[in-house]
Scaffold this motif. Structure first.
Motif, PDB file in Angstrom:
ATOM      1  N   ILE A 191       0.637  -1.076   0.138  1.00 43.91           N
ATOM      2  CA  ILE A 191      -0.096   0.255  -0.143  1.00 43.91           C
ATOM      3  C   ILE A 191       0.814   0.975  -0.064  1.00 43.91           C
ATOM      4  O   ILE A 191       0.933   2.478  -0.612  1.00 43.91           O
ATOM      5  CB  ILE A 191      -0.895   0.336   1.438  1.00 43.91           C
ATOM      6  CG1 ILE A 191      -1.550  -1.210   0.384  1.00 43.91           C
ATOM      7  CG2 ILE A 191      -1.411   1.291   1.528  1.00 43.91           C
ATOM      8  CD1 ILE A 191      -2.891  -0.913   1.986  1.00 43.91           C
ATOM      9  N   VAL A 192       1.750   1.174   0.979  1.00 44.64           N
ATOM     10  CA  VAL A 192       2.513   2.225   1.295  1.00 44.64           C
ATOM     11  C   VAL A 192       3.938   2.321  -0.267  1.00 44.64           C
ATOM     12  O   VAL A 192       3.852   3.764  -0.498  1.00 44.64           O
ATOM     13  CB  VAL A 192       4.036   2.042   2.177  1.00 44.64           C
ATOM     14  CG1 VAL A 192       4.839   3.545   2.504  1.00 44.64           C
ATOM     15  CG2 VAL A 192       3.043   2.173   3.088  1.00 44.64           C
ATOM     16  N   GLU A 193       4.105   0.672  -1.047  1.00 47.14           N
ATOM     17  CA  GLU A 193       4.538   1.840  -2.422  1.00 47.14           C
ATOM     18  C   GLU A 193       3.802   2.187  -3.036  1.00 47.14           C
ATOM     19  O   GLU A 193       4.227   2.774  -4.582  1.00 47.14           O
ATOM     20  CB  GLU A 193       5.568   0.496  -2.582  1.00 47.14           C
ATOM     21  CG  GLU A 193       5.990   0.152  -4.086  1.00 47.14           C
ATOM     22  CD  GLU A 193       6.833  -0.839  -4.157  1.00 47.14           C
ATOM     23  OE1 GLU A 193       6.906  -1.194  -5.376  1.00 47.14           O
ATOM     24  OE2 GLU A 193       7.410  -1.487  -3.415  1.00 47.14           O
ATOM     25  N   SER A 194       2.526   1.819  -3.163  1.00 46.29           N
ATOM     26  CA  SER A 194       1.948   1.937  -4.575  1.00 46.29           C
ATOM     27  C   SER A 194       1.110   3.497  -4.421  1.00 46.29           C
ATOM     28  O   SER A 194       1.133   4.207  -5.579  1.00 46.29           O
ATOM     29  CB  SER A 194       0.298   1.336  -4.681  1.00 46.29           C
ATOM     30  OG  SER A 194      -0.272   1.398  -3.616  1.00 46.29           O
ATOM     31  N   GLY A 195       0.990   4.144  -3.328  1.00 41.87           N
ATOM     32  CA  GLY A 195       0.440   5.399  -2.454  1.00 41.87           C
ATOM     33  C   GLY A 195       1.900   6.494  -3.125  1.00 41.87           C
ATOM     34  O   GLY A 195       1.544   7.323  -3.735  1.00 41.87           O
ATOM     35  N   ALA A 196       3.165   5.864  -2.680  1.00 41.30           N
ATOM     36  CA  ALA A 196       4.057   6.823  -2.805  1.00 41.30           C
ATOM     37  C   ALA A 196       5.309   6.901  -3.978  1.00 41.30           C
ATOM     38  O   ALA A 196       4.839   7.692  -5.082  1.00 41.30           O
ATOM     39  CB  ALA A 196       5.572   5.750  -2.422  1.00 41.30           C
ATOM     40  N   THR A 197       4.295   6.200  -5.485  1.00 38.92           N
ATOM     41  CA  THR A 197       4.709   5.745  -7.029  1.00 38.92           C
ATOM     42  C   THR A 197       3.389   6.224  -7.402  1.00 38.92           C
ATOM     43  O   THR A 197       3.210   6.742  -8.830  1.00 38.92           O
ATOM     44  CB  THR A 197       4.512   4.278  -7.668  1.00 38.92           C
ATOM     45  OG1 THR A 197       3.970   3.424  -7.544  1.00 38.92           O
ATOM     46  CG2 THR A 197       5.675   3.942  -6.714  1.00 38.92           C
ATOM     47  N   ALA A 198       1.510   6.387  -7.007  1.00 39.36           N
ATOM     48  CA  ALA A 198       0.883   7.699  -7.686  1.00 39.36           C
ATOM     49  C   ALA A 198       1.018   8.585  -7.782  1.00 39.36           C
ATOM     50  O   ALA A 198       0.372   9.030  -8.120  1.00 39.36           O
ATOM     51  CB  ALA A 198      -0.507   6.847  -6.810  1.00 39.36           C
ATOM     52  N   SER A 199       1.741   9.505  -7.066  1.00 39.79           N
ATOM     53  CA  SER A 199       2.351  10.751  -6.919  1.00 39.79           C
ATOM     54  C   SER A 199       2.237  11.584  -7.955  1.00 39.79           C
ATOM     55  O   SER A 199       3.113  10.965  -8.557  1.00 39.79           O
ATOM     56  CB  SER A 199       2.387  11.448  -5.977  1.00 39.79           C
ATOM     57  OG  SER A 199       2.546  10.356  -4.850  1.00 39.79           O
TER      58      SER A 199
END
Length: 75
Positions: free
Chosen positions: A67-75
């Motif tokens: 979740i953290v990785e996908s949230g960080a790359t979604a920005s």
């Protein structure tokens, strides 16, 4: 017999979850960071197995890091 008890102990330790150090390695941070996250309520909740023994659910850690990785790359 001695090997059998070692195998059983190893199995129960594996089922108990992962260590702070293993969590830190997966998250690519220092183990003290994982400890601080636990105190701040960030990420998976640590489980106390004994007076000084803490474990984390492997599934919860992997889900959280995804979740953290996908949230960080979604920005």
């Amino acid at each position: 017999m001695e090997n059998e008890s070692a195998d059983v102990r190893h199995l129960s330790e594996r089922d108990a979850g992962i260590t702070r150090r293993e969590y830190a390695r997966l998250a690519r941070v220092h183990p003290d960071t994982v400890k601080r996250w636990g105190r701040l309520g960030i990420g998976p909740k640590p489980r106390k197995i004994g007076p000084r023994l803490v474990r984390y659910s492997r599934e919860e850690v992997l889900d959280y890091l995804q979740i953290v990785e996908s949230g960080a790359t979604a920005s």
